[in-house]
Design an enzyme around this catalytic site. Structure first.
Site, PDB file in Angstrom:
ATOM      1  N   ARG A   1       3.678  -7.264 -18.739  1.00  0.00           N
ATOM      2  CA  ARG A   1       3.763  -6.762 -20.105  1.00  0.00           C
ATOM      3  C   ARG A   1       5.183  -6.433 -20.552  1.00  0.00           C
ATOM      4  NH1 ARG A   1      -0.926  -8.503 -22.364  1.00  0.00           N
ATOM      5  NH2 ARG A   1      -2.704  -7.921 -21.084  1.00  0.00           N
TER       6      ARG A   1
ATOM      7  N   GLY B   1     -14.755   6.989 -31.569  1.00  0.00           N
ATOM      8  CA  GLY B   1     -15.129   6.911 -32.973  1.00  0.00           C
ATOM      9  C   GLY B   1     -16.573   7.295 -33.222  1.00  0.00           C
TER      10      GLY B   1
ATOM     11  N   SER C   1       0.794  -1.232   0.000  1.00  0.00           N
ATOM     12  CA  SER C   1       0.000   0.000   0.000  1.00  0.00           C
ATOM     13  C   SER C   1       0.827   1.283   0.000  1.00  0.00           C
ATOM     14  CB  SER C   1      -0.981   0.002   1.182  1.00  0.00           C
ATOM     15  OG  SER C   1      -0.304  -0.140   2.415  1.00  0.00           O
TER      16      SER C   1
ATOM     17  N   GLU D   1     -10.408   7.164 -23.652  1.00  0.00           N
ATOM     18  CA  GLU D   1      -9.952   6.952 -25.020  1.00  0.00           C
ATOM     19  C   GLU D   1     -10.753   7.815 -25.978  1.00  0.00           C
ATOM     20  OE1 GLU D   1      -9.578   3.278 -28.292  1.00  0.00           O
ATOM     21  OE2 GLU D   1     -10.268   2.887 -26.240  1.00  0.00           O
TER      22      GLU D   1
ATOM     23  N   ARG E   1     -17.698   3.259 -38.594  1.00  0.00           N
ATOM     24  CA  ARG E   1     -16.432   2.780 -38.019  1.00  0.00           C
ATOM     25  C   ARG E   1     -16.350   1.258 -37.906  1.00  0.00           C
ATOM     26  NH1 ARG E   1     -16.868   3.825 -31.441  1.00  0.00           N
ATOM     27  NH2 ARG E   1     -18.942   2.922 -31.184  1.00  0.00           N
TER      28      ARG E   1
ATOM     29  N   GLU F   1      -5.748  -4.903 -24.890  1.00  0.00           N
ATOM     30  CA  GLU F   1      -4.920  -5.569 -23.894  1.00  0.00           C
ATOM     31  C   GLU F   1      -4.693  -4.681 -22.677  1.00  0.00           C
ATOM     32  OE1 GLU F   1      -1.279  -7.130 -25.626  1.00  0.00           O
ATOM     33  OE2 GLU F   1      -2.351  -8.997 -25.980  1.00  0.00           O
ATOM     34  N   PHE F   2      -4.488  -3.391 -22.902  1.00  0.00           N
ATOM     35  CA  PHE F   2      -4.339  -2.455 -21.789  1.00  0.00           C
ATOM     36  C   PHE F   2      -5.521  -2.573 -20.839  1.00  0.00           C
ATOM     37  CE2 PHE F   2      -0.989   0.475 -23.386  1.00  0.00           C
ATOM     38  CZ  PHE F   2      -0.489   0.941 -22.190  1.00  0.00           C
ATOM     39  N   MET F   3      -6.711  -2.567 -21.378  1.00  0.00           N
ATOM     40  CA  MET F   3      -7.900  -2.434 -20.544  1.00  0.00           C
ATOM     41  C   MET F   3      -8.311  -3.723 -19.856  1.00  0.00           C
ATOM     42  SD  MET F   3      -9.878   0.368 -22.879  1.00  0.00           S
ATOM     43  CE  MET F   3      -9.035   1.920 -23.203  1.00  0.00           C
TER      44      MET F   3
ATOM     45  N   HIS G   1      -6.319  -4.616 -17.674  1.00  0.00           N
ATOM     46  CA  HIS G   1      -5.753  -4.245 -16.373  1.00  0.00           C
ATOM     47  C   HIS G   1      -6.719  -3.283 -15.686  1.00  0.00           C
ATOM     48  CE1 HIS G   1      -1.768  -6.047 -17.162  1.00  0.00           C
ATOM     49  NE2 HIS G   1      -2.066  -5.781 -18.422  1.00  0.00           N
TER      50      HIS G   1
END
Length: 247
Positions: free
Chosen positions: A201, A105, A71, A102, A174, A91-93, A95
């Protein structure tokens, strides 16, 4: 609606953009957070002063990292601006330890910037899940990936433009765009969350738990780690010394 005369030129990239746009993060943040457990209000002056951590503080930070007292590593914040292909953002999301915003579109016409792998990007996957190895491709494989990716990107963006010119809503048009189109986002997280991200990563020799990241997200992770290392060098050193395991 787009004007055909104003159709932007298609661009291809093989890199990512990562910028640290705002940070409140220092090794001293870890120290006052940890010491409040034994010193209470006596830590207020140190917390308010923003004094830098000294070499003798290295031992406490290493102890916290080694024994996984996590902590104290959360009392800081870093905000990054990232441009990368949409498949990287998916892939980021995964986590769920960061805050994301972001570009949309639905609300703006997307720019025709597409990812194409560089020649040095490994193309051949061998092995089994959890123990993959990626090897260089042949010249023929690289040529195929490059030409097929460019052709598919151009065809998709032309279809997107035709729908916009016909008055179709951006959120519908899109749907034909491929995952290698670039997007941009802000991501905000603390050092503990970043260490968790980096442990999964990046592929670094000597880690306690080897990871096998996709190269494109590893490119983002490497740039994020470089910014973090500058801000919190003692914490970064302890992370490496203890096998790159998030506390």
């Amino acid at each position: 609606m787009s004007d055909a005369a104003d159709t932007p030129e298609i661009e291809f990239r093989s890199d990512v953009t990562v910028e640290l746009v705002r940070a409140s993060a220092a090794d001293s943040d870890v120290l006052f957070a940890a010491r409040v457990s034994t010193q209470g209000e006596q830590t207020l002056d140190a917390a308010a002063s923003g004094a830098e951590a000294s070499g003798r503080d290295r031992g406490l930070i290493n102890y916290l990292m080694r024994d996984r007292h996590g902590s104290p590593f959360e009392h800081n914040s870093m905000t990054f601006y990232v441009q990368a292909p949409i498949f990287v953002f998916r892939e980021f999301m995964r986590h769920r330890i960061a805050s994301y915003n972001e570009e949309s579109g639905r609300y703006r016409e997307l720019r025709p910037v597409f990812y194409v792998p560089a020649r040095e990007r490994n193309l051949v996957q061998v092995g089994k899940p959890g123990a993959y190895e990626f090897l260089p491709g042949t010249d023929a494989q690289h040529d195929l990936v490059d030409s097929a990716t460019r052709a598919a990107s151009v065809q998709a963006f032309e279809a997107y433009q035709r729908m916009l010119e016909a008055g179709v809503a951006r959120e519908v048009a899109r749907i034909v765009l491929p995952l290698n189109i670039y997007s941009s986002m802000y991501v905000t997280l603390n050092a503990r969350s970043l260490m968790n991200f980096l442990s999964l990563r990046t592929r670094v020799e000597g880690t306690h738990f080897p990871s096998f990241p996709q190269r494109e997200i590893e490119m983002c992770a490497e740039r994020m780690e470089a910014f973090w290392r500058e801000r919190m060098p003692l914490t970064h050193a302890a992370f490496n010394a203890n096998g790159r395991v998030a506390p």
